[in-house]
Write a protein that holds these residues in place. Structure first.
Motif, short mmCIF file in Angstrom:
data_model
loop_
_atom_site.label_atom_id
_atom_site.label_comp_id
_atom_site.label_asym_id
_atom_site.label_seq_id
_atom_site.Cartn_x
_atom_site.Cartn_y
_atom_site.Cartn_z
N ALA A 1 0.86 -1.18 0.00
CA ALA A 1 0.00 0.00 0.00
C ALA A 1 0.89 1.23 0.00
N ILE A 2 0.51 2.20 -0.79
CA ILE A 2 1.21 3.49 -0.82
C ILE A 2 0.29 4.53 -0.22
N ASP A 3 0.80 5.24 0.77
CA ASP A 3 -0.04 6.25 1.42
C ASP A 3 0.86 7.29 2.08
N GLY A 4 0.28 8.42 2.40
CA GLY A 4 1.02 9.50 3.02
C GLY A 4 0.37 9.98 4.30
N SER A 5 1.11 10.75 5.07
CA SER A 5 0.59 11.31 6.31
C SER A 5 1.33 12.61 6.60
N MET B 1 4.93 21.93 9.14
CA MET B 1 4.39 20.62 8.76
C MET B 1 5.21 20.05 7.60
N ALA B 2 5.16 18.75 7.45
CA ALA B 2 5.77 18.07 6.31
C ALA B 2 4.90 16.89 5.92
N SER B 3 5.04 16.41 4.70
CA SER B 3 4.30 15.25 4.21
C SER B 3 5.23 14.05 4.11
N ILE B 4 4.89 12.98 4.80
CA ILE B 4 5.66 11.75 4.74
C ILE B 4 4.90 10.74 3.88
N SER B 5 5.60 10.07 2.99
CA SER B 5 4.97 9.06 2.14
C SER B 5 5.75 7.75 2.26
N THR B 6 5.03 6.63 2.21
CA THR B 6 5.68 5.33 2.34
C THR B 6 5.04 4.31 1.41
N ILE B 7 5.81 3.27 1.10
CA ILE B 7 5.23 2.06 0.52
C ILE B 7 5.42 0.98 1.55
N PHE B 8 4.33 0.30 1.88
CA PHE B 8 4.26 -0.55 3.07
C PHE B 8 3.73 -1.92 2.70
#
Length: 441
Positions: free
Chosen positions: A116-120, A148-155
């Motif tokens: 899953a690819i999602d950001g926070s 603030m910053a945007s973190i994105s991951t593939i999990f």
């Protein structure tokens, strides 16, 4: 015999200067002389960080090693400023490459790794330099705002590990982050590995879909009503699952008018894609995918999308339980180090649990409900014993004994999975005395 994840991290920590010194150095003149603070000390301290004050962190670090703290906090953190944060990500990904190359401890669904690819959005230290580099939230009525910053991951949602992490400016394009993750994952997974990626509603993009089709990558996107409206209108109550030819005209490709090459390609392409509509207790959900009915039928698509929720809970663990937003300092380097180290520790917990056969073979007949590992507890005891595992227990016998204690504890304090518990969500005021989602340590 394949080495456990613990042992491989121990091995890596002892050869950092031999294998990774070129990527660790922020400057070519860093770490060229013998100093009180070694590269290994910096590496281990980042893992052991518990969100306390800098002085307490350093004191506890040396206390756990049974050493005297003969260096100031300023000197220690000046040394950390020389450690390239991206090196942590590279080391983590190298270990994950080894893990997926010998995947006996990993789990797949219908032969696929479920990604899953999602950001926070993360709250960053509230200083002007950080605000300039990353951005800030909207100002409140008093004219104040938060960095603030945007973190994105593939999990990997089943094996619960991060394969790639990107730290971006606030409100950074989720689709651009997804493209970068998809490029990176091809470097981490073996060439013959089968995987599929699940995306939430904000990611549906013709360009991203075309990219994945071209690479023969499997995907599942949840659609908003405005996406592929023509195709969605074809779905009916009697035929909620259909393969439809997606044809592109000038109007549909108008958003790519500045990318003439891609626009011409689209107008000469027909994408044969599967559209699925599922009715749930919370409303109707529509998906687009290239998975066949043999791989996942209509109900299987809904269950598959539900697995994506694990990437959401991973962010909750990072923020609420692992305190990833309790940064070591106000400098960008320290902030990025802490985020990558938190993801690294999360992976270490997941792989340690996966490798323990005793954990996988819980005596289910003794319990009314299916039991699962209490991840919050596992994170906590790993953080508390991290330095002991890596520094005090250098010999194989002691490491094995420590691992066995870890296994017994996480089995003993497993928690039940109660099905059918889905109360209606409601928003309530913030309490200073939280009883849920407490930190792990």
């Amino acid at each position: 015999m394949k080495k456990g994840f613990y042992r491989r991290i121990i091995d890596v920590s002892s050869i950092l200067e031999e294998r990774y010194i070129d990527v660790i150095r922020e400057d070519k003149n860093d770490f060229i002389r013998h100093r009180k603070v070694t590269v290994q000390d910096l590496f281990l301290q980042m893992f052991a960080n518990k969100g306390e004050s800098q002085k307490n962190e350093i004191h506890n670090f040396y206390e756990d090693q049974k050493k005297t703290m003969d260096i100031s906090q300023t000197a220690f953190f000046n040394a950390r400023m020389k450690f390239n944060p991206e090196a942590l990500l590279i080391i983590m990904q190298d270990l994950m490459k080894e893990t997926y190359a010998e995947p006996e401890d990993l789990v797949t669904l219908n032969g696929y790794y479920i990604m899953a690819i999602d950001g926070s959005d993360f709250v960053f230290p509230d200083v002007e330099k950080i605000k300039t580099d990353y951005g800030e939230a909207e100002k409140d009525k008093y004219g104040n705002s938060q960095a603030m910053a945007s973190i994105s991951t593939i999990f990997d949602c089943i094996n619960k590990v991060f394969l790639d992490v990107s730290i971006n400016p606030y409100k950074f394009s989720e689709r651009k982050s997804a493209e970068a993750h998809l490029n990176k994952i091809t470097e981490i997974l073996p060439e013959n590995a089968k995987y599929l990626c699940i995306f939430d509603r904000g990611y549906a993009s013709i360009k991203l879909i075309d990219q994945m089709l071209e690479r023969k990558q499997k995907f599942l996107f949840r659609l908003q009503p405005i996406h592929f409206k023509k195709e969605q209108s074809v779905l009916t109550k009697d035929a909620p699952d259909q393969w439809i030819d997606v044809i592109y005209d000038r109007q549909r490709t108008n958003e790519y008018r500045n990318d003439k090459k891609f626009r011409v390609k689209l107008m000469n392409t027909i994408h044969h894609l599967r559209f699925v509509r599922i009715n749930t207790t919370k409303g109707t959900q529509t998906f687009i995918t290239n998975l066949s009915e043999e791989e996942f039928d209509t109900s299987g698509i809904g269950e598959l999308y539900h697995i994506r929720w694990d990437v959401e809970t991973s962010y909750r663990s990072l923020k609420s339980q692992m305190c990833a937003e309790d940064f070591s300092g106000y400098r960008d380097i320290l902030v990025r180090q802490d985020i990558y180290a938190s993801a690294f520790v999360y992976n270490a917990v997941s792989m340690t649990i996966a490798e323990q056969k005793e954990v996988q073979m819980k005596p289910e007949d003794r319990y009314k409900y299916v039991m699962k590992t209490n991840r919050n507890y596992a994170i906590g005891i790993m953080k508390q014993d991290f330095l002991k595992m890596f520094v005090l227990y250098r010999d194989k016998k002691a490491v094995k004994e420590a691992q066995e204690r870890f296994e017994k504890d996480i089995i003993k304090y497993s928690c039940p999975v109660r099905k059918g518990r889905s109360p209606e969500r409601y928003v309530k005021g913030t309490s200073k005395c939280k009883l849920s989602y407490r930190r792990s340590y």
